[in-house]
Write a protein that holds these residues in place. Structure first.
Motif, PDB file in Angstrom:
ATOM      1  N   MET A  17       0.847  -1.167   0.000  1.00  0.00           N
ATOM      2  CA  MET A  17       0.000   0.000   0.000  1.00  0.00           C
ATOM      3  C   MET A  17       0.898   1.237   0.000  1.00  0.00           C
ATOM      4  N   MET A  18       0.668   2.084  -0.980  1.00  0.00           N
ATOM      5  CA  MET A  18       1.451   3.306  -1.110  1.00  0.00           C
ATOM      6  C   MET A  18       0.525   4.507  -0.954  1.00  0.00           C
ATOM      7  N   ILE A  19       0.845   5.385  -0.033  1.00  0.00           N
ATOM      8  CA  ILE A  19       0.060   6.596   0.181  1.00  0.00           C
ATOM      9  C   ILE A  19       0.732   7.735  -0.579  1.00  0.00           C
ATOM     10  N   THR A  20      -0.049   8.446  -1.375  1.00  0.00           N
ATOM     11  CA  THR A  20       0.456   9.631  -2.059  1.00  0.00           C
ATOM     12  C   THR A  20      -0.340  10.835  -1.584  1.00  0.00           C
ATOM     13  N   TYR A  21       0.326  11.968  -1.590  1.00  0.00           N
ATOM     14  CA  TYR A  21      -0.250  13.228  -1.115  1.00  0.00           C
ATOM     15  C   TYR A  21      -0.296  14.191  -2.293  1.00  0.00           C
ATOM     16  N   GLU A  22      -1.503  14.619  -2.652  1.00  0.00           N
ATOM     17  CA  GLU A  22      -1.658  15.564  -3.745  1.00  0.00           C
ATOM     18  C   GLU A  22      -2.093  16.910  -3.178  1.00  0.00           C
ATOM     19  N   LYS A  23      -1.291  17.918  -3.448  1.00  0.00           N
ATOM     20  CA  LYS A  23      -1.579  19.251  -2.928  1.00  0.00           C
ATOM     21  C   LYS A  23      -2.772  19.853  -3.667  1.00  0.00           C
ATOM     22  N   VAL A  24      -3.781  20.267  -2.916  1.00  0.00           N
ATOM     23  CA  VAL A  24      -4.939  20.962  -3.459  1.00  0.00           C
ATOM     24  C   VAL A  24      -4.679  22.464  -3.394  1.00  0.00           C
ATOM     25  N   ASN A  25      -4.212  22.894  -2.212  1.00  0.00           N
ATOM     26  CA  ASN A  25      -3.792  24.274  -1.987  1.00  0.00           C
ATOM     27  C   ASN A  25      -2.888  24.266  -0.751  1.00  0.00           C
ATOM     28  N   ASP A  26      -2.505  25.432  -0.262  1.00  0.00           N
ATOM     29  CA  ASP A  26      -1.570  25.489   0.867  1.00  0.00           C
ATOM     30  C   ASP A  26      -2.143  24.912   2.158  1.00  0.00           C
ATOM     31  N   ARG A  27      -3.446  24.738   2.220  1.00  0.00           N
ATOM     32  CA  ARG A  27      -4.095  24.275   3.448  1.00  0.00           C
ATOM     33  C   ARG A  27      -4.812  22.935   3.302  1.00  0.00           C
ATOM     34  N   GLU A  28      -4.626  22.276   2.162  1.00  0.00           N
ATOM     35  CA  GLU A  28      -5.316  20.996   1.961  1.00  0.00           C
ATOM     36  C   GLU A  28      -4.547  20.086   1.006  1.00  0.00           C
ATOM     37  N   TYR A  29      -4.474  18.811   1.377  1.00  0.00           N
ATOM     38  CA  TYR A  29      -3.869  17.764   0.564  1.00  0.00           C
ATOM     39  C   TYR A  29      -4.822  16.579   0.515  1.00  0.00           C
ATOM     40  N   GLU A  30      -4.968  15.976  -0.662  1.00  0.00           N
ATOM     41  CA  GLU A  30      -5.725  14.741  -0.781  1.00  0.00           C
ATOM     42  C   GLU A  30      -4.769  13.578  -0.568  1.00  0.00           C
ATOM     43  N   LEU A  31      -5.245  12.539   0.113  1.00  0.00           N
ATOM     44  CA  LEU A  31      -4.454  11.330   0.325  1.00  0.00           C
ATOM     45  C   LEU A  31      -5.047  10.207  -0.506  1.00  0.00           C
ATOM     46  N   TRP A  32      -4.184   9.550  -1.258  1.00  0.00           N
ATOM     47  CA  TRP A  32      -4.587   8.473  -2.158  1.00  0.00           C
ATOM     48  C   TRP A  32      -3.826   7.209  -1.805  1.00  0.00           C
ATOM     49  N   GLU A  33      -4.539   6.091  -1.836  1.00  0.00           N
ATOM     50  CA  GLU A  33      -3.933   4.773  -1.698  1.00  0.00           C
ATOM     51  C   GLU A  33      -4.141   4.085  -3.033  1.00  0.00           C
ATOM     52  N   ASP A  34      -3.062   3.904  -3.757  1.00  0.00           N
ATOM     53  CA  ASP A  34      -3.136   3.424  -5.127  1.00  0.00           C
ATOM     54  C   ASP A  34      -4.027   4.391  -5.915  1.00  0.00           C
ATOM     55  N   ASP A  35      -5.179   3.964  -6.415  1.00  0.00           N
ATOM     56  CA  ASP A  35      -6.051   4.847  -7.195  1.00  0.00           C
ATOM     57  C   ASP A  35      -7.296   5.282  -6.431  1.00  0.00           C
ATOM     58  N   GLU A  36      -7.326   5.078  -5.119  1.00  0.00           N
ATOM     59  CA  GLU A  36      -8.513   5.385  -4.321  1.00  0.00           C
ATOM     60  C   GLU A  36      -8.221   6.512  -3.327  1.00  0.00           C
ATOM     61  N   LYS A  37      -9.058   7.521  -3.337  1.00  0.00           N
ATOM     62  CA  LYS A  37      -8.916   8.608  -2.367  1.00  0.00           C
ATOM     63  C   LYS A  37      -9.361   8.095  -1.005  1.00  0.00           C
ATOM     64  N   ILE A  38      -8.451   8.194  -0.020  1.00  0.00           N
ATOM     65  CA  ILE A  38      -8.769   7.690   1.319  1.00  0.00           C
ATOM     66  C   ILE A  38      -9.069   8.806   2.305  1.00  0.00           C
ATOM     67  N   GLY A  39      -8.819  10.034   1.902  1.00  0.00           N
ATOM     68  CA  GLY A  39      -9.096  11.150   2.804  1.00  0.00           C
ATOM     69  C   GLY A  39      -8.326  12.377   2.387  1.00  0.00           C
ATOM     70  N   TYR A  40      -8.298  13.324   3.298  1.00  0.00           N
ATOM     71  CA  TYR A  40      -7.547  14.538   3.026  1.00  0.00           C
ATOM     72  C   TYR A  40      -7.004  15.132   4.319  1.00  0.00           C
ATOM     73  N   LEU A  41      -5.917  15.864   4.160  1.00  0.00           N
ATOM     74  CA  LEU A  41      -5.326  16.629   5.259  1.00  0.00           C
ATOM     75  C   LEU A  41      -5.785  18.066   5.103  1.00  0.00           C
ATOM     76  N   GLU A  42      -6.190  18.653   6.204  1.00  0.00           N
ATOM     77  CA  GLU A  42      -6.663  20.026   6.180  1.00  0.00           C
ATOM     78  C   GLU A  42      -6.022  20.783   7.339  1.00  0.00           C
ATOM     79  N   TRP A  43      -5.517  21.967   7.053  1.00  0.00           N
ATOM     80  CA  TRP A  43      -4.947  22.808   8.098  1.00  0.00           C
ATOM     81  C   TRP A  43      -6.086  23.413   8.906  1.00  0.00           C
TER      82      TRP A  43
END
Length: 70
Positions: free
Chosen positions: A1-27
């Motif tokens: 399982m590989m987690i990738t972090y895609e920046k949406v903006n300076d206060r939010e990142y989407e977290l993906w596991e393979d091709d599935e969005k598992i959540g997001y980080l929010e400041w």
């Protein structure tokens, strides 16, 4: 399982596991910390003020979960 972090903006990142969005980080300005929102449970987990430290902690938790469930 590989987690990738895609920046949406300076206060939010989407977290993906393979091709599935598992959540997001929010400041969260009020808490002055990053919060991970899991899409499966809609629960938020508060981490650290530092983004790098937060990412490292999440990656460590994923690795521990993998070891315990494989």
């Amino acid at each position: 399982m590989m987690i990738t972090y895609e920046k949406v903006n300076d206060r939010e990142y989407e977290l993906w596991e393979d091709d599935e969005k598992i959540g997001y980080l929010e400041w969260d300005q009020r808490q002055e910390a990053w919060v991970f929102w899991n899409t499966a449970t809609d629960d938020g987990t508060t981490y650290f003020e530092d983004l790098e430290e937060t990412v490292e902690q999440i990656n460590d938790e994923v690795m521990i979960w993998q070891e315990e469930n494989n």
